[in-house]
Design a protein around this motif. Structure first.
Motif, PDB file in Angstrom:
ATOM      1  N   ALA A 304      -5.642  28.755 -26.097  1.00  0.00           N
ATOM      2  CA  ALA A 304      -5.323  30.071 -25.549  1.00  0.00           C
ATOM      3  C   ALA A 304      -5.177  31.119 -26.639  1.00  0.00           C
ATOM      4  N   ALA A 305      -4.679  30.714 -27.804  1.00  0.00           N
ATOM      5  CA  ALA A 305      -4.456  31.674 -28.890  1.00  0.00           C
ATOM      6  C   ALA A 305      -5.756  32.107 -29.532  1.00  0.00           C
ATOM      7  N   GLY A 306      -6.775  31.240 -29.489  1.00  0.00           N
ATOM      8  CA  GLY A 306      -8.056  31.589 -30.101  1.00  0.00           C
ATOM      9  C   GLY A 306      -7.965  31.605 -31.613  1.00  0.00           C
ATOM     10  N   SER A 307      -8.936  32.238 -32.225  1.00  0.00           N
ATOM     11  CA  SER A 307      -9.001  32.307 -33.689  1.00  0.00           C
ATOM     12  C   SER A 307      -9.401  33.719 -34.107  1.00  0.00           C
ATOM     13  N   PRO A 308      -8.778  34.296 -35.113  1.00  0.00           N
ATOM     14  CA  PRO A 308      -7.712  33.671 -35.914  1.00  0.00           C
ATOM     15  C   PRO A 308      -6.376  33.698 -35.180  1.00  0.00           C
ATOM     16  N   VAL A 309      -5.485  32.778 -35.552  1.00  0.00           N
ATOM     17  CA  VAL A 309      -4.165  32.684 -34.932  1.00  0.00           C
ATOM     18  C   VAL A 309      -3.242  33.707 -35.574  1.00  0.00           C
ATOM     19  N   SER A 310      -2.501  34.422 -34.755  1.00  0.00           N
ATOM     20  CA  SER A 310      -1.571  35.422 -35.290  1.00  0.00           C
ATOM     21  C   SER A 310      -0.423  34.748 -36.035  1.00  0.00           C
ATOM     22  N   GLU A 311       0.243  35.521 -36.861  1.00  0.00           N
ATOM     23  CA  GLU A 311       1.364  34.995 -37.637  1.00  0.00           C
ATOM     24  C   GLU A 311       2.480  34.490 -36.734  1.00  0.00           C
ATOM     25  N   ALA A 312       2.761  35.225 -35.652  1.00  0.00           N
ATOM     26  CA  ALA A 312       3.829  34.823 -34.735  1.00  0.00           C
ATOM     27  C   ALA A 312       3.506  33.504 -34.046  1.00  0.00           C
ATOM     28  N   VAL A 313       2.244  33.351 -33.625  1.00  0.00           N
ATOM     29  CA  VAL A 313       1.850  32.106 -32.976  1.00  0.00           C
ATOM     30  C   VAL A 313       1.929  30.943 -33.957  1.00  0.00           C
ATOM     31  N   GLN A 314       1.422  31.157 -35.181  1.00  0.00           N
ATOM     32  CA  GLN A 314       1.411  30.086 -36.172  1.00  0.00           C
ATOM     33  C   GLN A 314       2.834  29.647 -36.523  1.00  0.00           C
ATOM     34  N   ARG A 315       3.747  30.616 -36.566  1.00  0.00           N
ATOM     35  CA  ARG A 315       5.129  30.281 -36.891  1.00  0.00           C
ATOM     36  C   ARG A 315       5.718  29.326 -35.855  1.00  0.00           C
ATOM     37  N   GLU A 316       5.436  29.577 -34.577  1.00  0.00           N
ATOM     38  CA  GLU A 316       5.980  28.712 -33.527  1.00  0.00           C
ATOM     39  C   GLU A 316       5.271  27.361 -33.495  1.00  0.00           C
ATOM     40  N   LEU A 317       3.974  27.359 -33.744  1.00  0.00           N
ATOM     41  CA  LEU A 317       3.245  26.090 -33.807  1.00  0.00           C
ATOM     42  C   LEU A 317       3.759  25.229 -34.957  1.00  0.00           C
ATOM     43  N   ASP A 318       4.012  25.849 -36.100  1.00  0.00           N
ATOM     44  CA  ASP A 318       4.540  25.108 -37.250  1.00  0.00           C
ATOM     45  C   ASP A 318       5.918  24.517 -36.945  1.00  0.00           C
ATOM     46  N   TYR A 319       6.729  25.282 -36.217  1.00  0.00           N
ATOM     47  CA  TYR A 319       8.064  24.791 -35.848  1.00  0.00           C
ATOM     48  C   TYR A 319       7.945  23.518 -35.009  1.00  0.00           C
ATOM     49  N   LEU A 320       7.059  23.534 -34.044  1.00  0.00           N
ATOM     50  CA  LEU A 320       6.894  22.371 -33.182  1.00  0.00           C
ATOM     51  C   LEU A 320       6.337  21.182 -33.957  1.00  0.00           C
ATOM     52  N   GLU A 321       5.393  21.425 -34.837  1.00  0.00           N
ATOM     53  CA  GLU A 321       4.823  20.339 -35.636  1.00  0.00           C
ATOM     54  C   GLU A 321       5.880  19.723 -36.566  1.00  0.00           C
ATOM     55  N   ARG A 322       6.694  20.567 -37.189  1.00  0.00           N
ATOM     56  CA  ARG A 322       7.728  20.054 -38.110  1.00  0.00           C
ATOM     57  C   ARG A 322       8.727  19.151 -37.384  1.00  0.00           C
ATOM     58  N   ASN A 323       8.956  19.444 -36.133  1.00  0.00           N
ATOM     59  CA  ASN A 323       9.972  18.696 -35.391  1.00  0.00           C
ATOM     60  C   ASN A 323       9.377  17.663 -34.435  1.00  0.00           C
TER      61      ASN A 323
END
Length: 396
Positions: A304-323
């Protein structure tokens, strides 16, 4: 009538104190004995006059031996010290003064109450670290959780500290709170039930590394080693998981489901501009992680986010991946475990916020620590009685 009864009680108490045998002391070389030194001592009946011997210089056996024998704490009897400590743990000092006068008929200055809190704070902190388990014997699950909240401080306590505000200056200091509790039962629907009278707290301004060691020591005193399973609940902050890694390595770490849900809402809003659409996707993705379908969520979000991914989207994706390793909620629920860190978060509001974050309050670290320690003892199962039966004997 109350005033007359208190006056009679004070006279009776003075007569009883005059009959207490004076402890025998062998004067040290160069030490002088001064007899019949009088002082006013605050009791639960009000001020009484005490006459006792004084040895100078104090030395290991000097000072006022009778004061130690009577267990006086900061010029108060143990009962009066307990009253001052309890009211100050719940109310600002001036209101504590008014409460004592209204309910007990005791006139005491707010500054004396503050001095008493400063005296009681260090032993209170020590007693919380050593507090034994409220429930003896082994338990199926032992929970540990830590969090932090800001306390408004005076400018001198904030020098050199950067804040998040527009001016870049810090206005608060983070105090860290640990909460411990046990679980032995579930309800009719299989949901976990916290054991009544099992929750205890520990608070401090020390660094996260030092606080982790204190929290581990406290958890061991409370019976963590006897538990079949240790569970560590956290909100996702990096220092929280570092405490878990270094000090609770045997624990199953669980990211608070409700914090994860908030990040999913932020992720949906970052992807979808329409508020209604974002809410619908957030609800779907929350149900996915609730059933441990994180990979499905991430795939849908990235598409849904497509490419390139916005900074806000990437921040939340990284949070989920880290946890990722801390979000197997279906498994946790099947085990009958808690998946939320609400106990420690409620503790931040009730134990810390309700007393230390009132309007117009600004603290020094020592004063805030003392009050927080007394409140932790007051709200911990068995903590208040343990404080007065054990640790404060050293303050006499």
């Amino acid at each position: 009538m109350r005033a007359a009864l208190l006056a009679d009680g004070r006279r009776l108490l003075e007569g009883l104190l005059a009959q207490v045998p004076v402890p025998e002391v062998t004067p040290q070389p160069g030490q002088r004995r001064h007899t019949d030194r009088r002082c006013e001592v605050l009791s639960t009946l009000g001020p009484v006059t005490l006459s006792r011997d004084y040895y100078h210089p104090p030395g290991p056996e000097g000072g006022f031996p009778l004061d130690r024998a009577l267990g006086l704490i900061g010029g108060c009897t143990p009962g009066a010290a307990r009253m001052l400590g309890r009211t100050a743990a719940q109310l600002p000092y001036l209101e504590s003064q008014q409460q004592l006068q209204e309910l007990a008929g005791i006139l005491v200055d707010a500054s004396q109450i503050q001095r008493m809190v400063q005296l009681l704070g260090p032993p209170a902190q020590g007693s919380l670290i050593q507090l034994p388990a409220p429930i003896q014997g082994s338990v199926p699950e032992f929970y540990a959780s830590v969090d932090g909240t800001g306390v408004p401080m005076i400018p001198a306590e904030l020098e050199g500290r950067q804040g998040r505000g527009a001016d870049g200056q810090a206005h608060t200091r983070e105090i860290k709170l640990a909460a411990f509790f046990t679980q032995t039962t579930r309800d009719a629907e299989g949901r976990p039930v916290r054991d009544p009278q099992s929750t205890t707290y520990l608070a401090s301004f020390v660094s996260s590394n030092e606080f982790g060691l204190l929290a581990r020591q406290a958890a061991l005193a409370r019976g963590m080693a006897r538990a079949k399973q240790v569970i560590f609940l956290g909100d996702g902050a990096a220092w929280v998981w570092e405490v878990a890694r270094t000090c609770f390595p045997q624990a199953v770490c669980i990211l608070d489901y409700y914090h994860a849900s908030q990040h999913i809402v932020a992720l949906a809003k970052a992807i979808y501009a329409d508020a209604g659409v974002a809410q619908n996707w957030a609800l779907r993705w929350q149900s996915l992680i609730y059933d441990s379908e994180l990979d499905v969520l991430l795939s849908e979000a990235r598409t849904a986010a497509g490419s390139p991914v916005s900074e806000a989207v990437q921040r939340e994706l990284d949070y989920l991946e880290r946890n990722r390793s801390r979000m197997d909620y279906r498994h946790y629920r099947n085990c009958g475990w808690f998946i939320g860190s609400g106990v420690v978060e409620a503790g931040c509001k009730r134990v810390i916020g309700q007393r230390l974050k009132q309007s117009g309050m600004f603290w020094r670290e020592a004063g805030a620590t003392a009050v927080a320690s007394l409140r932790c003892a007051l709200f911990s199962a068995g903590g208040w009685e343990y404080l007065w039966s054990q640790a404060l004997r050293k303050a006499a």
